[in-house]
Scaffold this active site. Structure first.
Site, PDB file in Angstrom:
ATOM      1  N   ASP A  30       0.867  -1.180   0.000  1.00 34.78           N
ATOM      2  CA  ASP A  30       0.000   0.000   0.000  1.00 34.78           C
ATOM      3  C   ASP A  30       0.904   1.231   0.000  1.00 34.78           C
ATOM      4  O   ASP A  30       2.042   1.172   0.478  1.00 34.78           O
ATOM      5  CB  ASP A  30      -0.907   0.003   1.244  1.00 34.78           C
ATOM      6  CG  ASP A  30      -2.145   0.860   1.035  1.00 34.78           C
ATOM      7  OD1 ASP A  30      -3.249   0.293   0.880  1.00 34.78           O
ATOM      8  OD2 ASP A  30      -2.020   2.103   1.015  1.00 34.78           O
ATOM      9  N   LYS A  35      -0.557   2.793   7.326  1.00 35.29           N
ATOM     10  CA  LYS A  35      -1.307   1.532   7.226  1.00 35.29           C
ATOM     11  C   LYS A  35      -0.340   0.334   7.203  1.00 35.29           C
ATOM     12  O   LYS A  35      -0.563  -0.674   7.869  1.00 35.29           O
ATOM     13  CB  LYS A  35      -2.124   1.572   5.927  1.00 35.29           C
ATOM     14  CG  LYS A  35      -3.374   0.747   5.955  1.00 35.29           C
ATOM     15  CD  LYS A  35      -4.108   0.816   4.630  1.00 35.29           C
ATOM     16  CE  LYS A  35      -5.148   1.905   4.599  1.00 35.29           C
ATOM     17  NZ  LYS A  35      -5.834   1.967   3.292  1.00 35.29           N
ATOM     18  N   THR A  85     -12.141   1.887  -5.838  1.00 34.85           N
ATOM     19  CA  THR A  85     -12.699   2.524  -7.040  1.00 34.85           C
ATOM     20  C   THR A  85     -13.850   3.425  -6.572  1.00 34.85           C
ATOM     21  O   THR A  85     -15.011   3.137  -6.834  1.00 34.85           O
ATOM     22  CB  THR A  85     -13.213   1.474  -8.050  1.00 34.85           C
ATOM     23  OG1 THR A  85     -14.115   0.581  -7.367  1.00 34.85           O
ATOM     24  CG2 THR A  85     -12.093   0.675  -8.661  1.00 34.85           C
ATOM     25  N   ARG A 149     -18.701  -9.085   2.696  1.00 35.27           N
ATOM     26  CA  ARG A 149     -19.448  -8.059   3.412  1.00 35.27           C
ATOM     27  C   ARG A 149     -18.586  -7.580   4.568  1.00 35.27           C
ATOM     28  O   ARG A 149     -17.971  -8.407   5.257  1.00 35.27           O
ATOM     29  CB  ARG A 149     -20.737  -8.653   4.015  1.00 35.27           C
ATOM     30  CG  ARG A 149     -21.703  -9.219   3.031  1.00 35.27           C
ATOM     31  CD  ARG A 149     -22.623 -10.218   3.722  1.00 35.27           C
ATOM     32  NE  ARG A 149     -21.876 -11.375   4.220  1.00 35.27           N
ATOM     33  CZ  ARG A 149     -22.366 -12.292   5.051  1.00 35.27           C
ATOM     34  NH1 ARG A 149     -23.590 -12.195   5.502  1.00 35.27           N
ATOM     35  NH2 ARG A 149     -21.627 -13.316   5.446  1.00 35.27           N
ATOM     36  N   LYS A 206     -20.286  -8.860 -10.464  1.00 36.55           N
ATOM     37  CA  LYS A 206     -20.138  -8.096  -9.223  1.00 36.55           C
ATOM     38  C   LYS A 206     -21.108  -6.920  -9.151  1.00 36.55           C
ATOM     39  O   LYS A 206     -21.835  -6.752  -8.167  1.00 36.55           O
ATOM     40  CB  LYS A 206     -18.686  -7.621  -9.085  1.00 36.55           C
ATOM     41  CG  LYS A 206     -18.434  -6.701  -7.911  1.00 36.55           C
ATOM     42  CD  LYS A 206     -18.823  -7.364  -6.595  1.00 36.55           C
ATOM     43  CE  LYS A 206     -18.942  -6.374  -5.463  1.00 36.55           C
ATOM     44  NZ  LYS A 206     -17.726  -6.181  -4.738  1.00 36.55           N
ATOM     45  N   LEU A 252     -34.572  -7.650   2.978  1.00 36.89           N
ATOM     46  CA  LEU A 252     -35.878  -6.976   2.989  1.00 36.89           C
ATOM     47  C   LEU A 252     -36.033  -6.237   4.311  1.00 36.89           C
ATOM     48  O   LEU A 252     -37.130  -6.131   4.842  1.00 36.89           O
ATOM     49  CB  LEU A 252     -37.021  -7.986   2.801  1.00 36.89           C
ATOM     50  CG  LEU A 252     -37.187  -8.583   1.401  1.00 36.89           C
ATOM     51  CD1 LEU A 252     -38.376  -9.534   1.358  1.00 36.89           C
ATOM     52  CD2 LEU A 252     -37.380  -7.489   0.339  1.00 36.89           C
ATOM     53  N   ALA A 254     -36.528  -3.137   6.032  1.00 36.50           N
ATOM     54  CA  ALA A 254     -36.913  -1.739   5.777  1.00 36.50           C
ATOM     55  C   ALA A 254     -36.370  -0.854   6.899  1.00 36.50           C
ATOM     56  O   ALA A 254     -36.279  -1.284   8.039  1.00 36.50           O
ATOM     57  CB  ALA A 254     -38.428  -1.627   5.708  1.00 36.50           C
ATOM     58  N   GLY A 259     -26.082   2.224   2.891  1.00 43.96           N
ATOM     59  CA  GLY A 259     -24.978   3.173   2.752  1.00 43.96           C
ATOM     60  C   GLY A 259     -23.705   2.378   2.563  1.00 43.96           C
ATOM     61  O   GLY A 259     -23.743   1.248   2.080  1.00 43.96           O
ATOM     62  N   CYS A 262     -19.872   0.725  -0.902  1.00 45.70           N
ATOM     63  CA  CYS A 262     -20.096  -0.143  -2.066  1.00 45.70           C
ATOM     64  C   CYS A 262     -21.434   0.083  -2.759  1.00 45.70           C
ATOM     65  O   CYS A 262     -21.482   0.572  -3.884  1.00 45.70           O
ATOM     66  CB  CYS A 262     -19.953  -1.595  -1.659  1.00 45.70           C
ATOM     67  SG  CYS A 262     -18.357  -1.933  -0.893  1.00 45.70           S
TER      68      CYS A 262
END
Ligand code: UGA
Length: 435
Positions: A30, A35, A85, A149, A206, A252, A254, A259, A262
């Site tokens: 990196d 980091k 990206t 995730r 993706k 599902l 609600a 946010g 991604c």
């Protein structure tokens, strides 16, 4: 395998540590020296369950190291590209500067027979262009999108639902597949499905997956707009339609919507790419998905104002959660912080708390008030808004909370509290899309 990972953010750091856990010889690169310093000492630069453990293990075992010197990648034969990206400053499209810079630098050290493997989420057609850039070095290029995730990143990397290889045609593709099979040998032995396809399909898999997930969330949130208009209950509705296994209950949920780094930027980048391809109408619905999502943030603020009797000037509102979702300290495009800003701009005295994300939230939104302790955040509150469903907030005792706050008004932005329990304890409870 001797593996390098270029870019040590959420994706790259987890990928590097996970590849070392699988027994490969891994070097992560990196440009951010801080980091690299942290990672080299086994300290994750962000909160991610299980990451610290596998980082430390790999460093101790000696098959995982990190560097700020790109020339140190020359000994590896498989190079994973895991740079960000983000959304471009000027448009909705993805900013590919980091991908391009990484490839330009990496090309100086590639050897014939090396394999460059893209993991970053990119607009379709990017891999084909990068193949041209890599060609003079004699290296090959494949695309192997990542579906991890945040909050489950290590588990999702080591044991994913599926592995997708986008490879070139012919011998080059066969060679790339063999090398990737060696990288993922353990997962393949465990029977994790592997889909091998062309570069463009892999890139599109993706973005389509993320677009579908965003669509599912905005679908139920659009229905929530209807249920709250007629006094129906979106949660019961989601339970009922979710029992149809063609639909499924997952995603599902609600509430104040999606946010993170991604879903929002990926649906915008997909729309921008479709426009470039002359196919804007094909994914025009994604603009509506985005709009529904943003409307739920506005609705959460509006509901809080309604709950407080129509005006919030000088009222203390405690916001539970800053991260875009639980088990993460990521505040990129966080619905929680967006709602906090909306309420503050209406004149409310807003205090935000979060178990992990306060430092990041302070950096991106320095003008908001923060309290690390939930008790101090709740003191004298006129209303409480649950914005991120951390387990400590889901399990909050309404009787205890009542002793700390000034008024007993709770807005459940994630529909994750037991409304009956809160009402029985004397609270005025407001859910999203619920009566
Ligand atoms: C997402 C995808 O789920 C991953 O498969 C993908 O690899 C990743 O993006 C990526 O492109 O790197 P992530 O951003 O970590 O993963 O988070 P999700 O679990 O998808 O949640 C996204 C947002 O949707 C969160 O703000 C969450 O609170 C919200 N959400 C999720 C809802 O509002 N309702 C739901 O029912 C589910």
């Amino acid at each position: 395998m001797r593996i390098s990972v270029i870019g040590c953010g959420y994706l790259g750091a987890v990928h590097a540590a996970s590849m070392a856990k699988l027994g490969h010889e891994v070097i992560g690169f990196d440009t951010d020296e801080k980091k690299i310093e942290q990672l080299s000492h086994g300290i994750p630069p962000f909160f991610e369950p299980d990451l610290q453990e596998i980082l430390t293990e790999g460093i101790k075992r000696g098959n995982l190291r990190f560097t700020g010197d790109i020339s140190a990648l020359k000994d590896a034969s498989v190079h994973f590209l895991a740079v960000g990206t983000p959304q471009s400053q000027e448009s909705q499209a993805a900013d590919l500067t980091y991908v391009q810079d990484a490839i330009d630098e990496l090309c100086r050290y590639l050897k014939p027979g090396d394999l460059v493997v893209g993991k970053s989420t990119v607009p379709v057609g990017t891999a084909e262009k990068l193949t041209e850039a890599v060609k003079p070095t004699g290296a090959l290029l494949a695309w192997n999108p990542e579906f991890l995730r945040e909050g489950f990143a290590v588990q999702d990397t080591i044991s994913p639902d599926r592995i997708v290889y986008g490879v070139p045609a012919g011998d080059a593709g066969r060679k790339a597949t063999t090398m990737l099979d060696e990288v993922y040998a353990q997962a393949l032995v465990e029977g994790i499905p592997r889909i091998t396809t062309d570069l463009a399909t892999a890139e599109l898999v993706k973005v389509s997956a993320n677009a579908f997930l965003a669509t599912k969330i905005s679908f139920i949130n659009a229905i929530a707009e209807i249920t709250e208009t007629v006094g129906a209950d979106v949660i019961t509705l989601a339970d009922a339609i979710g029992l149809d296994d063609r639909i499924g209950r997952k995603f599902l949920g609600a509430g104040i919507g999606f946010g993170g780094g991604c879903l929002p930027k990926d649906i915008r980048a997909f729309t921008a790419r479709a426009e470039e391809l002359g196919k804007s109408s094909s994914v025009a619905f994604l603009k509506e998905i985005d709009a529904i999502n943003l409307r739920r943030r506005a609705r959460a603020a509006e509901l809080t104002v309604e709950a407080l009797g129509g005006q919030v000037v000088g009222k203390k509102i405690s916001i539970l959660g800053a991260a875009f979702k639980p088990n993460s300290d990521d505040v990129r495009d966080s619905p929680a912080l967006d709602v906090a800003i909306r309420l503050r701009s209406l004149g409310a005295d807003v205090t935000v708390t979060d178990p992990q994300a306060i430092d990041n939230a302070k950096r991106s939104h320095p003008h908001l008030n923060y309290e690390a302790s939930i008790e101090r955040a709740l003191v004298n509150a006129n209303a409480v808004l649950l914005a991120t469903e951390w387990s400590e907030y889901k399990n909050l005792d309404p009787n205890w909370a009542a002793e700390v706050t000034s008024d007993m008004v709770i807005v459940d932005g994630r529909n994750c509290l037991d409304s009956i329990r809160w009402r029985e304890a004397g609270w005025r409870y407001f859910g999203m899309g619920k009566p």
